[in-house]
Design an enzyme around this catalytic site. Sequence first.
Site, PDB file in Angstrom:
ATOM      1  N   ASP A 294       0.851  -1.202   0.000  1.00  0.00           N
ATOM      2  CA  ASP A 294       0.000   0.000   0.000  1.00  0.00           C
ATOM      3  C   ASP A 294       0.886   1.252   0.000  1.00  0.00           C
ATOM      4  O   ASP A 294       0.376   2.377  -0.040  1.00  0.00           O
ATOM      5  CB  ASP A 294      -1.024  -0.013   1.141  1.00  0.00           C
ATOM      6  CG  ASP A 294      -0.404  -0.062   2.511  1.00  0.00           C
ATOM      7  OD1 ASP A 294       0.830  -0.180   2.610  1.00  0.00           O
ATOM      8  OD2 ASP A 294      -1.156   0.005   3.508  1.00  0.00           O
TER       9      ASP A 294
ATOM     10  N   ASP B  54      -0.995  -6.076   0.066  1.00  0.00           N
ATOM     11  CA  ASP B  54      -1.403  -5.470   1.337  1.00  0.00           C
ATOM     12  C   ASP B  54      -2.912  -5.321   1.443  1.00  0.00           C
ATOM     13  O   ASP B  54      -3.570  -4.861   0.493  1.00  0.00           O
ATOM     14  CB  ASP B  54      -0.804  -4.058   1.457  1.00  0.00           C
ATOM     15  CG  ASP B  54       0.538  -4.048   2.147  1.00  0.00           C
ATOM     16  OD1 ASP B  54       0.804  -4.942   2.971  1.00  0.00           O
ATOM     17  OD2 ASP B  54       1.326  -3.125   1.866  1.00  0.00           O
TER      18      ASP B  54
ATOM     19  N   LYS C 243      -1.121  -9.332   3.301  1.00  0.00           N
ATOM     20  CA  LYS C 243      -0.340  -8.787   4.411  1.00  0.00           C
ATOM     21  C   LYS C 243      -1.190  -7.792   5.176  1.00  0.00           C
ATOM     22  O   LYS C 243      -1.911  -7.001   4.571  1.00  0.00           O
ATOM     23  CB  LYS C 243       0.929  -8.117   3.885  1.00  0.00           C
ATOM     24  CG  LYS C 243       1.794  -7.507   4.991  1.00  0.00           C
ATOM     25  CD  LYS C 243       3.205  -7.204   4.531  1.00  0.00           C
ATOM     26  CE  LYS C 243       3.361  -5.910   3.793  1.00  0.00           C
ATOM     27  NZ  LYS C 243       2.993  -4.718   4.573  1.00  0.00           N
TER      28      LYS C 243
ATOM     29  N   GLU D  23      -1.152  -5.288   9.048  1.00  0.00           N
ATOM     30  CA  GLU D  23      -0.261  -4.698  10.036  1.00  0.00           C
ATOM     31  C   GLU D  23      -0.803  -4.827  11.461  1.00  0.00           C
ATOM     32  O   GLU D  23      -2.001  -4.658  11.679  1.00  0.00           O
ATOM     33  CB  GLU D  23      -0.060  -3.204   9.714  1.00  0.00           C
ATOM     34  CG  GLU D  23       0.579  -2.972   8.354  1.00  0.00           C
ATOM     35  CD  GLU D  23       0.786  -1.495   8.029  1.00  0.00           C
ATOM     36  OE1 GLU D  23       0.530  -0.629   8.902  1.00  0.00           O
ATOM     37  OE2 GLU D  23       1.205  -1.209   6.896  1.00  0.00           O
TER      38      GLU D  23
ATOM     39  N   GLU E  36       9.704  -3.982  10.118  1.00  0.00           N
ATOM     40  CA  GLU E  36      10.100  -2.707   9.494  1.00  0.00           C
ATOM     41  C   GLU E  36      10.717  -1.761  10.525  1.00  0.00           C
ATOM     42  O   GLU E  36      10.115  -1.480  11.572  1.00  0.00           O
ATOM     43  CB  GLU E  36       8.868  -2.049   8.836  1.00  0.00           C
ATOM     44  CG  GLU E  36       9.212  -0.709   8.186  1.00  0.00           C
ATOM     45  CD  GLU E  36       8.163  -0.216   7.197  1.00  0.00           C
ATOM     46  OE1 GLU E  36       7.192  -0.950   6.898  1.00  0.00           O
ATOM     47  OE2 GLU E  36       8.331   0.928   6.714  1.00  0.00           O
TER      48      GLU E  36
HETATM   49  O1  KIV Z   1       3.593  -1.064   1.572  1.00  0.00           O
HETATM   50  C1  KIV Z   1       4.740  -1.518   1.459  1.00  0.00           C
HETATM   51  O2  KIV Z   1       5.433  -1.313   0.456  1.00  0.00           O
HETATM   52  C2  KIV Z   1       5.265  -2.295   2.565  1.00  0.00           C
HETATM   53  C3  KIV Z   1       6.730  -2.572   2.576  1.00  0.00           C
HETATM   54  C4  KIV Z   1       7.480  -1.359   2.948  1.00  0.00           C
HETATM   55  C5  KIV Z   1       7.082  -3.728   3.451  1.00  0.00           C
HETATM   56  O3  KIV Z   1       4.546  -2.657   3.444  1.00  0.00           O
END
Ligand code: KIV
Length: 276
Positions: free
Chosen positions: A55, A94, A123, A125, A192
Amino acid sequence: MYSSNSAPTTRAAMSLPELIAMKRSGRKIVCLTAYDASFARAMDRAGIDLVLVGDSLGMVVQGHGSTLPVSLRDMCYHSACVAKGLQSALLMADLPFQSYASPAQAHASATQLMAEGGASVVKLEGAGVILESIRYLADRDIPVCAHLGLTPQSVMQLGGFKVQGRDEASADRLMRQAVEVQAAGASLLVLECIPATLATEISAMLTIPTIGIGAGPGCDGQVLVMHDLLGLAGRSRRPRFVRNFLQGRDSIDAAFEAYANDVREGRFPAAEHIYQ
Ligand code: KIV
């Protein structure tokens, strides 16, 4: 239109079990973000293992100051574009801000991202209340990558894009959360912007692979935002963990290959890219 991107790759298709086998055998996982088919094709050709439709597209493609404005529709669109460019690399995407606030919402969003966007892994968070969503997805055979440390969707609460886990209490909390996301069923974990020693400890403690960005060489793999790797991000100050792999090379393909080689050979990240 002439395209130099048409050479098919001959690598076997990457899979989650293979990523876990790579961790077990100490082979580093190479991950990059992509947002369209052309760059995805170049990454596939360069032997990138895992491609993330991040994202971060809100910042590097759409020009926003954070990832918060990105919608599920945006993610599905860019993920579907990237999917068209990949033959071998595994595709992860994401779940955007507030698209997984409850297990049912996470399930609906992840299903759409996989069905329309072609993602193989989603993914998300955080830990805490998010653990329920991770468990709900994993129990329904939706592969999940967790993301801890600097979690950009929490930028308002964190007060900016800041290194996390530097004091004892927050380091202990991150260790605990890492164990919790694995226990909830996450198959991968992005770490991260945390101190390298902490990331090394977490990576050694878990059975699932960790993919680091600004988390040092002790992670099981590395990820960079494509625009950072190509020196394109246009930030006023380049973050410590970034290296411009296009500098001194004459093509984007060569830059992607150099990144993959440097991660696999342990040359990236180097001492100058890590946080203490
Ligand atoms: O959104 C993204 O690009 C990420 C990476 C920085 C791991 O989550």
